[in-house]
Design a protein around this motif. Structure first.
Motif, PDB file in Angstrom:
ATOM      1  N   PRO A  95       0.814  -1.221   0.000  1.00 13.18           N
ATOM      2  CA  PRO A  95       0.000   0.000   0.000  1.00 13.18           C
ATOM      3  C   PRO A  95       0.849   1.274   0.000  1.00 13.18           C
ATOM      4  O   PRO A  95       1.923   1.328   0.611  1.00 13.18           O
ATOM      5  N   VAL A  96       0.338   2.288  -0.678  1.00  8.22           N
ATOM      6  CA  VAL A  96       0.999   3.592  -0.757  1.00  8.22           C
ATOM      7  C   VAL A  96       0.090   4.643  -0.129  1.00  8.22           C
ATOM      8  O   VAL A  96      -1.070   4.787  -0.519  1.00  8.22           O
ATOM      9  N   VAL A  97       0.624   5.365   0.846  1.00 13.09           N
ATOM     10  CA  VAL A  97      -0.083   6.468   1.500  1.00 13.09           C
ATOM     11  C   VAL A  97       0.508   7.771   0.987  1.00 13.09           C
ATOM     12  O   VAL A  97       1.715   8.003   1.106  1.00 13.09           O
ATOM     13  N   ALA A  98      -0.308   8.634   0.395  1.00 13.62           N
ATOM     14  CA  ALA A  98       0.158   9.936  -0.072  1.00 13.62           C
ATOM     15  C   ALA A  98      -0.048  10.976   1.023  1.00 13.62           C
ATOM     16  O   ALA A  98      -1.133  11.064   1.607  1.00 13.62           O
ATOM     17  N   ALA A  99       0.999  11.759   1.310  1.00 13.96           N
ATOM     18  CA  ALA A  99       0.923  12.846   2.292  1.00 13.96           C
ATOM     19  C   ALA A  99       0.967  14.156   1.517  1.00 13.96           C
ATOM     20  O   ALA A  99       2.009  14.547   0.994  1.00 13.96           O
ATOM     21  N   VAL A 100      -0.178  14.828   1.437  1.00 16.86           N
ATOM     22  CA  VAL A 100      -0.340  15.955   0.515  1.00 16.86           C
ATOM     23  C   VAL A 100      -0.479  17.277   1.259  1.00 16.86           C
ATOM     24  O   VAL A 100      -1.376  17.435   2.092  1.00 16.86           O
ATOM     25  N   GLN A 101       0.393  18.231   0.912  1.00 16.88           N
ATOM     26  CA  GLN A 101       0.287  19.582   1.440  1.00 16.88           C
ATOM     27  C   GLN A 101       0.200  20.578   0.289  1.00 16.88           C
ATOM     28  O   GLN A 101       0.641  20.306  -0.818  1.00 16.88           O
ATOM     29  N   GLY A 102      -0.436  21.715   0.562  1.00 14.35           N
ATOM     30  CA  GLY A 102      -0.487  22.770  -0.442  1.00 14.35           C
ATOM     31  C   GLY A 102      -1.201  22.318  -1.705  1.00 14.35           C
ATOM     32  O   GLY A 102      -2.265  21.715  -1.661  1.00 14.35           O
ATOM     33  N   PHE A 103      -0.586  22.618  -2.846  1.00 10.93           N
ATOM     34  CA  PHE A 103      -1.215  22.298  -4.122  1.00 10.93           C
ATOM     35  C   PHE A 103      -0.860  20.893  -4.607  1.00 10.93           C
ATOM     36  O   PHE A 103       0.259  20.425  -4.468  1.00 10.93           O
ATOM     37  N   CYS A 104      -1.852  20.236  -5.151  1.00  6.24           N
ATOM     38  CA  CYS A 104      -1.692  18.920  -5.791  1.00  6.24           C
ATOM     39  C   CYS A 104      -2.381  19.046  -7.141  1.00  6.24           C
ATOM     40  O   CYS A 104      -3.600  18.932  -7.241  1.00  6.24           O
ATOM     41  N   ASP A 123      -4.520  22.999   4.174  1.00  4.56           N
ATOM     42  CA  ASP A 123      -4.371  23.938   3.066  1.00  4.56           C
ATOM     43  C   ASP A 123      -4.239  23.241   1.707  1.00  4.56           C
ATOM     44  O   ASP A 123      -4.015  23.894   0.688  1.00  4.56           O
ATOM     45  N   ALA A 124      -4.400  21.933   1.662  1.00 11.16           N
ATOM     46  CA  ALA A 124      -4.222  21.192   0.412  1.00 11.16           C
ATOM     47  C   ALA A 124      -5.395  21.436  -0.539  1.00 11.16           C
ATOM     48  O   ALA A 124      -6.552  21.465  -0.123  1.00 11.16           O
ATOM     49  N   VAL A 125      -5.058  21.597  -1.813  1.00 10.49           N
ATOM     50  CA  VAL A 125      -6.074  21.720  -2.865  1.00 10.49           C
ATOM     51  C   VAL A 125      -5.696  20.783  -4.004  1.00 10.49           C
ATOM     52  O   VAL A 125      -4.518  20.538  -4.273  1.00 10.49           O
ATOM     53  N   PHE A 126      -6.719  20.262  -4.682  1.00 12.63           N
ATOM     54  CA  PHE A 126      -6.527  19.243  -5.704  1.00 12.63           C
ATOM     55  C   PHE A 126      -7.211  19.692  -6.999  1.00 12.63           C
ATOM     56  O   PHE A 126      -8.369  20.098  -6.978  1.00 12.63           O
TER      57      PHE A 126
END
Length: 247
Positions: A95-104, A123-126
């Motif tokens: 399994p892969v866990v994505a840790a997302v901050q700011g812009f994606c 503050d993450a946006v997709f």
């Protein structure tokens, strides 16, 4: 700068992307990321991979300036590199866990859309600004994050959705303050890595096997239209406005 891998805890591999200033990956960056993810998955001591990034945002997609400078060769390289990196995340043996901050954005959607779980900062946006960049693609992966009609509206408008919105749709596991992002991602990875390693690999293969969409083939289909946009000249016309005032 580049792609690095470390193992902060037994059974967990953290792969970090760092391409300042905004993590817009050059061609070599996509292939390096694909190699790192596949390498971690092949390591029998690894039970979970955390995909993270340094800097203001998680990922800003491909390096448009590289494509503007190098033309068709860079465009083809970016297409192939993205396809390999997205596939590496999806096909990773654990399994892969994505840790997302700011812009994606752009290619970032391809990565997190193929991840097994997502933890995001407040503050993450997709989003997919592809139509504003003379490109197409990754609707395959955005459709894994939001419902069909929202995916279409986001795609056509190039607007973004917040981490809170994606959490509401069930595609983001947790939303936390930015300072707590890495710890939250590791907490989830630790819980996953506590399971039997061999059984986890079987579970990943089984879940991929029942997926209703072949993500590699679906994205490859999209890329055909990216190539058509390039061959027709419309991609260059739109891309020429990138970075200019008022666009």
């Amino acid at each position: 700068m580049g792609v690095s891998t470390l193992s902060p805890e037994k059974g967990i591999s953290v792969i970090t992307v760092d391409f300042p200033p905004v993590n817009a990956l050059p061609v070599r960056g996509w292939f390096a990321l694909a190699d790192a993810v596949r390498g971690a998955g092949r390591d029998t001591g690894v039970r979970c991979v955390v995909l993270a990034a340094e800097g203001r945002g998680f990922n800003a997609g491909v390096d448009i300036k590289e494509i503007q400078a190098d033309g068709a060769s860079a465009l083809l390289g970016a297409n192939r590199g993205c396809a390999e990196a997205f596939a590496a995340v999806y096909e990773c043996e654990v399994p892969v866990v994505a840790a997302v901050q700011g812009f994606c954005l752009g290619g970032g959607i391809g990565l997190v859309g193929n991840a097994d779980a997502i933890v995001a900062s407040e503050d993450a946006v997709f989003g997919l600004p592809e139509l504003d960049r003379g490109a197409l693609g990754a609707a395959t992966h955005l459709a894994r994050l939001v419902p069909q009609h929202l995916m279409r509206a986001l795609y056509y408008t190039a607007r973004t959705a917040s981490a809170a919105e994606l959490h509401g749709h069930g595609s983001v596991w947790r939303v936390v303050p930015r300072a707590e992002l890495r710890a939250a991602a590791l907490e989830l990875a630790r819980e996953i890595a506590a399971k039997d390693g061999q059984l986890l690999r079987l579970a990943k293969a089984a879940i991929n096997g029942i997926d209703p969409v072949d993500v590699r083939r679906s994205y490859r289909f999209e890329q055909g239209f990216t190539y058509e946009a390039g061959a027709s000249g419309v991609a260059d016309r739109v891309r020429a406005t990138f970075g200019k005032e008022g666009t």
